[in-house]
Enzyme design. Structure first.
Site, short mmCIF file in Angstrom:
data_model
loop_
_atom_site.label_atom_id
_atom_site.label_comp_id
_atom_site.label_asym_id
_atom_site.label_seq_id
_atom_site.Cartn_x
_atom_site.Cartn_y
_atom_site.Cartn_z
N SER A 182 0.80 -1.21 0.19
CA SER A 182 0.02 -0.04 -0.12
C SER A 182 0.78 1.28 0.04
CB SER A 182 -0.73 0.00 1.17
OG SER A 182 -0.28 0.09 2.41
N HIS A 210 -5.51 -3.83 -2.08
CA HIS A 210 -5.35 -2.92 -3.18
C HIS A 210 -5.42 -3.40 -4.64
CE1 HIS A 210 -4.56 0.54 -0.82
NE2 HIS A 210 -4.00 0.10 0.10
N LYS A 241 -12.01 0.03 -0.80
CA LYS A 241 -11.28 0.67 -1.73
C LYS A 241 -11.82 0.96 -3.46
CE LYS A 241 -7.28 -0.45 1.10
NZ LYS A 241 -7.36 0.61 2.04
C1 LIG Z 1 -2.85 -3.59 2.14
C2 LIG Z 1 -4.03 -3.43 3.20
N1 LIG Z 1 -4.78 -4.40 3.62
C3 LIG Z 1 -5.83 -4.18 4.40
C4 LIG Z 1 -6.36 -2.76 4.43
C5 LIG Z 1 -7.50 -2.75 5.41
O1 LIG Z 1 -8.73 -2.58 4.59
P1 LIG Z 1 -9.99 -1.78 5.19
O2 LIG Z 1 -9.63 -0.36 5.15
O3 LIG Z 1 -11.19 -2.06 4.58
O4 LIG Z 1 -10.10 -1.96 6.58
C6 LIG Z 1 -5.68 -1.77 3.99
C7 LIG Z 1 -6.35 -0.51 4.33
O5 LIG Z 1 -5.76 0.48 4.64
C8 LIG Z 1 -4.71 -2.10 3.14
O6 LIG Z 1 -3.89 -0.80 2.63
#
Ligand SMILES: Cc1ncc(COP(=O)(O)O)c(C=O)c1O
Length: 399
Positions: A182, A210, A241
């Site tokens: 991310s 992502h 997202k």
């Molecule tokens: C790689 C990754 N996994 C999981 C999440 C968590 O997702 P959510 O925003 O739906 O809690 C994020 C979000 O920030 C992320 O970037």
């Protein structure tokens, strides 16, 4: 008078202020869009994960409104007591089809999907082998599991192999990577990790937060992108997202999903999504099926903007996705860059330690399919101006 037992928090906050990395929350005045009003300022928004612009899509709004009218605003219970509606089951059926797995289960967020899954399928006698840049929710889930955690350097398959070679053959182990990282926008080496998982008998897990809606046919994610269907035991995705709403999910075998129904603590102990959220997500899956051109547009914009930043001479790291970091080094410089861009009408959030390693602070940009070329060119012009002013361009952009 009673002394404030939390006063040490102020000391820590003051230290952040001194380092120039204290952040105020930026506030959207209206909708989450490619061009938005934030803190009463009109800006090109390069900071959301709204990859396909679905947060404000008319069809999704209608479907959410329908569900609100017919099913109410909330569920009043956790999934395992009285909070499972037919619409939750329908969303999970659709997610399993989308990910080409036997079954799927939805969590309240991507965070809880990762943390709840890792912490419940592993225990104190097990080992988790994890990329050093995996998401915080994986790290927290690993800690909660009480398993031994072995971290390998970012994308270093040889190092992961060395760790696995030292573990007893019969040891239960999880090999886990983000699909798209991310903060850097690069991809996990999924095919090589799947080979390792096969060779050493690991559970293979991917966090495709992502990548879902972005990579692979109709946005099925990096498992599809790399042709790895059937070789990844646990696939996590997010509905927060590209899907534009809220939530996370796990896709895998029926046994995995049945087990999570019984053991994943966020599933067991936290109320389920309002039906409007589930309806929105189903509508988004319909769109991914019927309008793949949304994803094509995302990639056209990604190529245009990434190339533009690189031609200006910024250090954009090794990104292969719509996430493009502009790496500047020190946290304070990243925050200054972000603030100066904002003053020029561009919102690109500064990110520093501990979210990224010390000395690798950056502003992170994410384009969406709904940015116009004019908006992206406007943003590039602002980057050029501010980057020159702050002396962070590697090359003279006029050359
Ligand atoms: C790689 C990754 N996994 C999981 C999440 C968590 O997702 P959510 O925003 O739906 O809690 C994020 C979000 O920030 C992320 O970037």
């Amino acid at each position: 008078m009673r002394q404030d037992p939390l006063s040490y928090l102020d000391d820590e906050l003051n230290a952040l202020r001194k380092q120039g990395v204290y952040r105020h929350l930026r506030v959207l005045d209206g909708e989450q869009k490619a061009h938005a009003s934030i803190d009463h300022t009109s800006v090109v928004n390069l900071s959301s994960n709204n990859y396909l612009g679905l947060t404000t899509h008319p069809e999704l709004r209608e479907r959410a409104l329908d569900a609100l009218r017919t099913l109410g605003v909330g569920t009043g219970s956790v999934r395992t007591i009285a909070g499972t509606m037919a619409i939750h089951m329908e969303l999970e059926r659709r997610l399993a089809i989308f990910k080409k797995t036997e079954a799927a289960v939805v969590f309240q967020s991507g965070f809880t999907a990762n943390a709840g899954t890792v912490s419940s399928i592993l225990g104190r006698d097990d080992v988790i082998v994890s990329d050093e840049l995996n998401h915080a929710s994986i790290i927290d889930g690993a800690r909660l599991s009480r398993a031994t955690i072995k971290v390998f350097p970012h994308r270093d398959v040889a190092a992961a192999r060395r760790i696995l070679e030292e573990l007893p053959r019969g040891q239960r182990k999880l090999l886990i990577t983000d699909g798209v990282f991310s903060m850097d926008g690069d991809l996990g080496p999924l095919p090589e990790l799947c080979d390792l998982a096969d060779e050493f008998g690991c559970i293979m897990m991917i966090d495709d937060a992502h990548a879902s809606g972005v990579f692979g046919s109709h946005g099925r994610g990096t498992v599809d992108h790399f042709g790895m269907h059937g070789r990844v035991d646990v696939q996590v995705g997010t509905l927060s997202k590209a899907i534009g709403a809220l939530g996370g999910y796990v896709a895998g075998s029926q046994s995995l999903i049945d087990f999570l129904h019984h053991r994943a603590r966020p599933f067991l102990f936290s109320t389920s999504h309002p039906p409007s959220v589930a309806a929105t997500c189903i509508a988004a899956l319909d769109l991914l099926e019927s309008e793949p051109q949304l994803i094509d547009r995302l990639w056209e914009n990604t190529r245009f903007f990434k190339t533009g930043l690189q031609q200006l001479g910024f250090d954009t790291g090794i990104s292969e996705s719509p996430i493009t970091p502009v790496i500047v080094g020190e946290g304070a410089l990243a925050m200054t860059l972000s603030d100066r861009l904002f003053a020029e009408g561009v919102f690109a959030q500064g990110i520093g330690f501990p979210t990224v390693p010390k000395g690798r602070a950056r502003v992170r940009t994410i384009v969406t399919s709904t940015h116009t070329r004019d908006e992206l060119q406007f943003a590039l012009d602002a980057f050029r101006k501010v980057g020159t002013e702050l002396g962070i361009l590697h090359r003279n952009p006029d050359q």
